[in-house]
Design a protein around this motif. Structure first.
Motif, PDB file in Angstrom:
ATOM      1  N   GLY A 166     -59.491  26.923 -24.705  1.00  0.00           N
ATOM      2  CA  GLY A 166     -61.082  26.634 -24.853  1.00  0.00           C
ATOM      3  C   GLY A 166     -61.552  26.056 -23.549  1.00  0.00           C
ATOM      4  O   GLY A 166     -62.556  25.242 -23.603  1.00  0.00           O
ATOM      5  N   ALA A 167     -60.479  26.058 -22.374  1.00  0.00           N
ATOM      6  CA  ALA A 167     -61.207  25.642 -21.303  1.00  0.00           C
ATOM      7  C   ALA A 167     -60.790  26.482 -20.349  1.00  0.00           C
ATOM      8  O   ALA A 167     -59.608  26.886 -19.772  1.00  0.00           O
ATOM      9  CB  ALA A 167     -60.176  24.195 -21.104  1.00  0.00           C
ATOM     10  N   PHE A 168     -61.829  27.577 -19.926  1.00  0.00           N
ATOM     11  CA  PHE A 168     -61.533  28.370 -19.127  1.00  0.00           C
ATOM     12  C   PHE A 168     -61.164  28.217 -17.675  1.00  0.00           C
ATOM     13  O   PHE A 168     -60.250  29.015 -17.068  1.00  0.00           O
ATOM     14  CB  PHE A 168     -62.821  29.392 -19.033  1.00  0.00           C
TER      15      PHE A 168
ATOM     16  N   ARG B 296     -51.721  33.457  -6.720  1.00  0.00           N
ATOM     17  CA  ARG B 296     -52.816  33.873  -6.110  1.00  0.00           C
ATOM     18  C   ARG B 296     -53.801  32.731  -5.591  1.00  0.00           C
ATOM     19  O   ARG B 296     -53.180  31.430  -5.761  1.00  0.00           O
ATOM     20  CB  ARG B 296     -53.860  34.540  -7.245  1.00  0.00           C
ATOM     21  N   ARG B 297     -54.521  32.902  -4.615  1.00  0.00           N
ATOM     22  CA  ARG B 297     -55.344  32.134  -4.250  1.00  0.00           C
ATOM     23  C   ARG B 297     -56.344  31.236  -5.066  1.00  0.00           C
ATOM     24  O   ARG B 297     -56.461  31.696  -6.306  1.00  0.00           O
ATOM     25  CB  ARG B 297     -56.261  32.608  -3.131  1.00  0.00           C
TER      26      ARG B 297
ATOM     27  N   PHE C  47     -53.167  30.432 -14.556  1.00  0.00           N
ATOM     28  CA  PHE C  47     -52.944  32.073 -14.198  1.00  0.00           C
ATOM     29  C   PHE C  47     -52.940  32.307 -12.834  1.00  0.00           C
ATOM     30  O   PHE C  47     -51.873  33.094 -12.327  1.00  0.00           O
ATOM     31  CB  PHE C  47     -54.033  32.940 -14.942  1.00  0.00           C
ATOM     32  N   ARG C  48     -53.661  31.590 -11.971  1.00  0.00           N
ATOM     33  CA  ARG C  48     -53.489  31.978 -10.562  1.00  0.00           C
ATOM     34  C   ARG C  48     -52.250  31.432 -10.078  1.00  0.00           C
ATOM     35  O   ARG C  48     -51.799  31.824  -9.036  1.00  0.00           O
ATOM     36  CB  ARG C  48     -54.750  31.528  -9.768  1.00  0.00           C
TER      37      ARG C  48
ATOM     38  N   VAL D 269     -49.968  32.150 -21.937  1.00  0.00           N
ATOM     39  CA  VAL D 269     -51.088  31.007 -22.030  1.00  0.00           C
ATOM     40  C   VAL D 269     -50.718  29.846 -22.049  1.00  0.00           C
ATOM     41  O   VAL D 269     -50.244  29.251 -23.306  1.00  0.00           O
ATOM     42  CB  VAL D 269     -52.103  31.607 -23.047  1.00  0.00           C
ATOM     43  N   ASP D 270     -50.661  28.906 -21.031  1.00  0.00           N
ATOM     44  CA  ASP D 270     -50.368  27.579 -21.134  1.00  0.00           C
ATOM     45  C   ASP D 270     -51.151  26.684 -22.117  1.00  0.00           C
ATOM     46  O   ASP D 270     -52.329  26.992 -22.040  1.00  0.00           O
ATOM     47  CB  ASP D 270     -50.115  27.010 -19.798  1.00  0.00           C
TER      48      ASP D 270
END
Length: 235
Positions: free
Chosen positions: A133-135, A148-149, A142-143, A185-186
């Motif tokens: 619930g916290a995008f 990823r940057r 994810f990054r 998904v952490d």
């Protein structure tokens, strides 16, 4: 399957007219068929259940490889945002009001359900299983995991427009469930949303030694929570 205005969904009619309609969203690379058994169990408890087909899944197009990093990075958030936007179409097709709905989602579906719930305060409740619930928090995880940057300001702004923690919590009942060993998904996004709501109406259950799975114990937890909140009788 029902097709109205080009938006397909699967409908299971329950008998408890006082209970909310349960709209269930599956995860990335998942399928509505994977939730038929759960829908049937909930129908037996009296609930009406709706399983929407999600873009890039099932009847709306199958991707060659959902687990290809570039495909997932390019289409995951697009899928979340479009499905959230399509909630208006679903309401029109079902001919019901927001107050008649409770949204449930697993993994990506948890992201979707949480955003719909946040943007529609009349909705009766939310169940988020192994989602977030916290995008912004989730995308940062994810990054980092992908090497990823960092997000650009434009990318962050796009997420913030749908991010549940940027909306005032409605005070309606919420159930969060997450495996403590989830490597996909952490759980940090769930904790952030739980802290944002900061309410006795939020239940947050952590399942020990569980990875990214919607386990039988979680299903029983869902049914128990629904029964406490809304009853499960077909009367």
């Amino acid at each position: 399957m029902v097709h109205n205005q080009g938006l397909p969904y699967h409908f299971f009619q329950g008998t408890n007219q006082k209970a909310p309609i349960l709209v269930i969203y599956h995860g990335w690379a998942g399928s509505t068929a994977g939730y038929y058994e759960l829908a049937a169990e909930l129908k037996e408890l009296g609930y009406t259940v709706v399983l929407p087909d999600i873009i890039h899944h099932d009847s709306r197009g199958i991707l060659d490889n959902y687990f290809d990093g570039q495909i997932r990075q390019r289409l995951f958030w697009e899928t979340v945002f479009q499905t959230v936007d399509e909630f208006e179409i679903l309401l029109a097709d079902l001919k019901v009001n927001r107050k008649d709905i409770l949204v449930i989602g697993s993994s990506m579906g948890g992201f979707i359900a949480s955003s719909i719930f946040a943007k529609n305060p009349e909705i009766q409740g939310l169940v988020n299983v192994n989602g977030s619930g916290a995008f912004v928090v989730a995308e940062e995880f994810f990054r980092s995991a992908d090497g990823r940057r960092r997000m650009t300001s434009i990318e962050r702004s796009m997420l913030e427009a749908y991010d549940p923690i940027n909306y005032t919590y409605s005070g309606k009942p919420v159930l969060l469930m997450h495996g403590d060993n989830d490597h996909i998904v952490d759980s940090s996004g769930q904790y952030a949303y739980y802290a944002h709501c900061s309410s006795p109406h939020i239940t947050f259950d952590i399942y020990n030694e569980v990875n990214h799975q919607f386990t039988d114990d979680m299903v029983e937890g869902l049914k128990s929570w629904l029964s406490k909140q809304f009853g499960s009788s077909g009367e």
